[in-house]
Design a protein around this motif. Structure first.
Motif, PDB file in Angstrom:
ATOM      1  N   HIS A 229       9.662 -15.947 -65.933  1.00  0.00           N
ATOM      2  CA  HIS A 229       9.548 -17.407 -65.881  1.00  0.00           C
ATOM      3  C   HIS A 229       8.190 -17.865 -66.393  1.00  0.00           C
ATOM      4  CE1 HIS A 229      13.320 -18.536 -64.123  1.00  0.00           C
ATOM      5  NE2 HIS A 229      13.171 -17.741 -63.078  1.00  0.00           N
ATOM      6  N   ARG A 230       7.119 -17.148 -66.009  1.00  0.00           N
ATOM      7  CA  ARG A 230       5.767 -17.544 -66.392  1.00  0.00           C
ATOM      8  C   ARG A 230       5.368 -17.039 -67.770  1.00  0.00           C
ATOM      9  NH1 ARG A 230       2.696 -15.643 -60.996  1.00  0.00           N
ATOM     10  NH2 ARG A 230       3.853 -13.774 -61.568  1.00  0.00           N
ATOM     11  N   ASN A 285      10.189 -21.381 -68.065  1.00  0.00           N
ATOM     12  CA  ASN A 285      11.214 -21.314 -67.017  1.00  0.00           C
ATOM     13  C   ASN A 285      12.551 -20.795 -67.535  1.00  0.00           C
ATOM     14  OD1 ASN A 285       9.527 -22.306 -64.952  1.00  0.00           O
ATOM     15  ND2 ASN A 285       9.861 -24.410 -65.649  1.00  0.00           N
TER      16      ASN A 285
END
Length: 656
Positions: A229-230, A285
């Motif tokens: 996600h990051r 994301n």
């Protein structure tokens, strides 16, 4: 004065030049020597000057030596002072340079789940930058001299040996969440005083590394998803102590006298998450790809061999590693299980050794099906039924080398969906009326064609058909409409009843479903070109109730009318699902009252047709004549054929 001296005449002193006297017996022999000693007793000026010079040189040399030793001590103190105040994080991030890994070989896997890797790469340490002796154009004379001595010392030392305690890799957001521990044997780190800007100064290194991944699969997958996600892998590395010694490993000499120690080393590392070919780049994301997205089963073969079911498969795995990264993996064992509580071990397989390729890695797998307990029969039947229905199954993949770590994967169904039951028909079909009921009899024939890749011996010893009867050929109705989707229920007495399609298919008028399993006989037959292994299956149907579908009396009347008054009979379409009980050769299933390898397969769709005609089977009811029948046509109207009426209990009809 004695008489001798007195009688001697006085000597005449000649102050002028005269001839030297010849030595006589009375001339003293030591006269000249005594004068020389007297003269030596008084040092001349030249000797005094020489002595003074030597003294001066000695004092100057002593001063220089003392100054040199003092300067060397100051240099050593300054270098030692800098070395004692080194920042481990700065050294690792800036001065210690590692390029790679260029190649990783899996050497061994320990009983406790550790993995021995041999890591090859290029490494070096810019020791000049570490202690601040790198050259600079802005240095003055003293700084240049001080740094030159320091660089000379680095080149003379050449390398250091480093011994690290266990390295703990944790998530940056939780230092207690240990992802992996790493043990590195003592290694040599080459030193460079003033390296160039490129990486040509790095030295090739090869060292074994022991890693222990976490056994908490939930923690590991959560970390990977968060990192995806990051877009970055943020970890923290903790090292209890690092012992540093000058020189090579296990070498003595003066270099080994240089020793140091660093304690409680903590380092935060941020690495960019590698992109996976075929997927959006990490970050923003973007959801983490699932295991089925990363691992694809390309081919699958199961065969009855040597009293067991042998498995062979080929799978592709997406490779996110850089193109210049080389990894060699030996044969690895895996366990394939069915999700259950507890999981049911289905097969034991192992991979063949492989190397990384881009963009995907092809892995060959082989193994065998494991013995399965009696309580797991229904779960296995559900798995096989879904597969033969073309539906995917969820499986668990684990390794005995990494206990408590498993991942879900998708075992895809074959595409296109296999038609297991083919050429279904009914020989010697008879339908007779008794009271208000209709009973059907005959022999059901079908071909069982296994999907490509399934080469097993079968014994189909009972069947359970659930059939719709049509007036004419079956219309273009999807077979899935009649399939029973609840594969979880496998009743040993009879399969669960399938609800009738709603709305009913066009031209369907009858429904046949026996009360119990029908014994069957199967035998292998020659397969058609391009088809899998085939078997012929037959089962007798005796007086099975034929239900006229609600609201389809007219269709039934029309069909009976074609049979009675048509010159060539009538075609009846049949469509539905069947359950079969098979004994699979080599499948290690045994239970009380069961055949070895017995598996129940349900919800198997089929379609076929049968030609129905009079063929002398239309006989008046016992004690009746055709005149009686024609007489009763006018008085009984259970079924109407145009302007004619006929009591059904007065006849029976069968297959042409």
């Amino acid at each position: 004065m004695n008489s001798e001296d007195a009688s001697r005449p006085p000597e005449h002193v000649d102050k002028g030049k005269r001839r030297a006297q010849e030595p006589s017996e009375r001339t003293p022999l030591l006269a000249s020597s005594s004068r020389t000693l007297e003269e030596a007793a008084e040092p001349p000026d030249a000797r005094r000057r020489l002595r003074a010079t030597l003294t001066t040189v000695f004092l100057i040399s002593l001063s220089i030596c003392i100054s040199f030793f003092i300067l060397a001590a100051l240099f050593a103190w300054s270098y030692a002072s800098r070395a004692s105040n080194l920042d481990p994080e700065h050294i690792i991030n800036h001065d210690l340079v590692f390029s790679g890994p260029d190649k990783v070989d899996v050497l061994n896997i320990t009983d406790d789940g550790g993995i021995w890797l041999n890591v090859k790469g290029r490494m070096g340490m810019d020791a000049g930058a570490t202690i601040g002796v790198g050259s600079s154009e802005d240095d003055d004379f003293l700084e240049k001299m001080w740094k030159a001595v320091g660089r000379w010392g680095v080149r003379t030392l050449d390398r250091v040996s480093v011994n690290l305690t266990t390295i703990r890799i944790t998530a940056d957001y939780d230092s207690s969440a240990v992802l992996v521990t790493v043990d590195v044997p003592p290694i040599e780190v080459p030193l460079t005083a003033d390296p160039p800007k490129d990486k040509s100064w790095l030295t090739k290194v090869s060292t074994p590394v022991l890693i222990h991944p976490t056994k908490n699969s939930t923690l590991l997958f959560h970390f990977l998803k968060e990192s995806w996600h990051r877009g970055t892998l943020d970890v923290r590395a903790d090292v209890g102590q690092a012992f540093i010694r000058g020189g090579s490993l296990n070498a003595g000499g003066w270099r080994s006298k240089f020793m140091g120690k660093m304690s409680n080393i903590k380092l935060f590392v941020r690495m960019k998450m590698p992109s996976i070919p075929g997927f959006p780049p990490p970050g923003r994301n973007v959801p983490f790809p699932s295991v089925p997205d990363l691992v694809k089963l390309q081919s699958f073969r199961v065969a009855s061999e040597d009293g067991q079911l042998a498995l062979n498969a080929t799978a592709t795995v997406v490779n996110p590693a850089p193109a210049d990264f080389d990894l060699t993996v030996p044969s690895l064992p895996f366990m394939i299980s069915l999700p259950h509580e507890p999981p049911i071990d289905l097969a034991s397989v192992s991979t063949k050794p492989f190397c990384l390729a881009h963009p995907k890695v092809t892995v060959s797998i082989s193994g065998a099906v494991l013995p399965i307990s009696t309580s797991s029969f229904a779960v296995l039947s559900q798995f096989v039924t879904r597969y033969l229905s073309g539906e995917p199954n969820t499986i668990l993949v684990s390794s005995p080398l990494l206990p408590n770590l498993s991942a879900e994967a998708e075992f895809p169904g074959p595409y296109p969906r296999p038609r297991l039951l083919r050429n279904v028909t009914i020989h010697d079909m008879k339908i007779r009326a008794t009271g208000s009921m209709f009973l059907a009899s005959g022999t059901v024939y079908a071909r069982v064609v296994l999907p490509a890749g399934i080469e097993v011996g079968l014994d189909v010893f009972r069947v359970f058909p659930d059939v719709l009867i049509f007036d004419g050929e079956v219309p273009d109705t999807p077979l899935e409409l009649f399939e029973h989707k609840d594969h979880k229920k496998h009743n040993e007495t009879a399969p669960p009843e399938v609800p009738l399609p709603d709305p009913l298919p066009e031209k369907a008028f009858g429904h046949i479903r026996p009360d119990d399993w029908l014994p069957s006989v199967s035998s292998p037959i020659e397969p058609e070109d391009g088809q899998g292994i085939a078997y012929e299956v037959s089962a007798k149907v005796v007086d099975v109730p034929l239900e006229v579908l609600p609201g389809r009396q007219k269709e039934f009347s029309n069909f009976v009318g074609k049979v009675i008054f048509g010159s060539e009979g009538a075609t009846a379409g049949i469509q539905g699902t069947a359950a079969v009980t098979v004994a699979i050769e080599g499948l290690p299933l045994h239970g009380p009252g069961r055949k070895a390898g017995e598996v129940v397969l349900s919800g198997l769709p089929f379609q076929g047709s049968v030609l129905v005609g009079k063929k002398s089977l239309f006989k008046p009811k016992q004690g009746s004549t055709w005149k009686d029948i024609l007489h009763r046509i006018r008085s009984h109207i259970p079924i109407q054929f145009g302007p004619r009426r006929l009591p059904l209990e007065a006849f029976q009809f069968g297959v042409v």
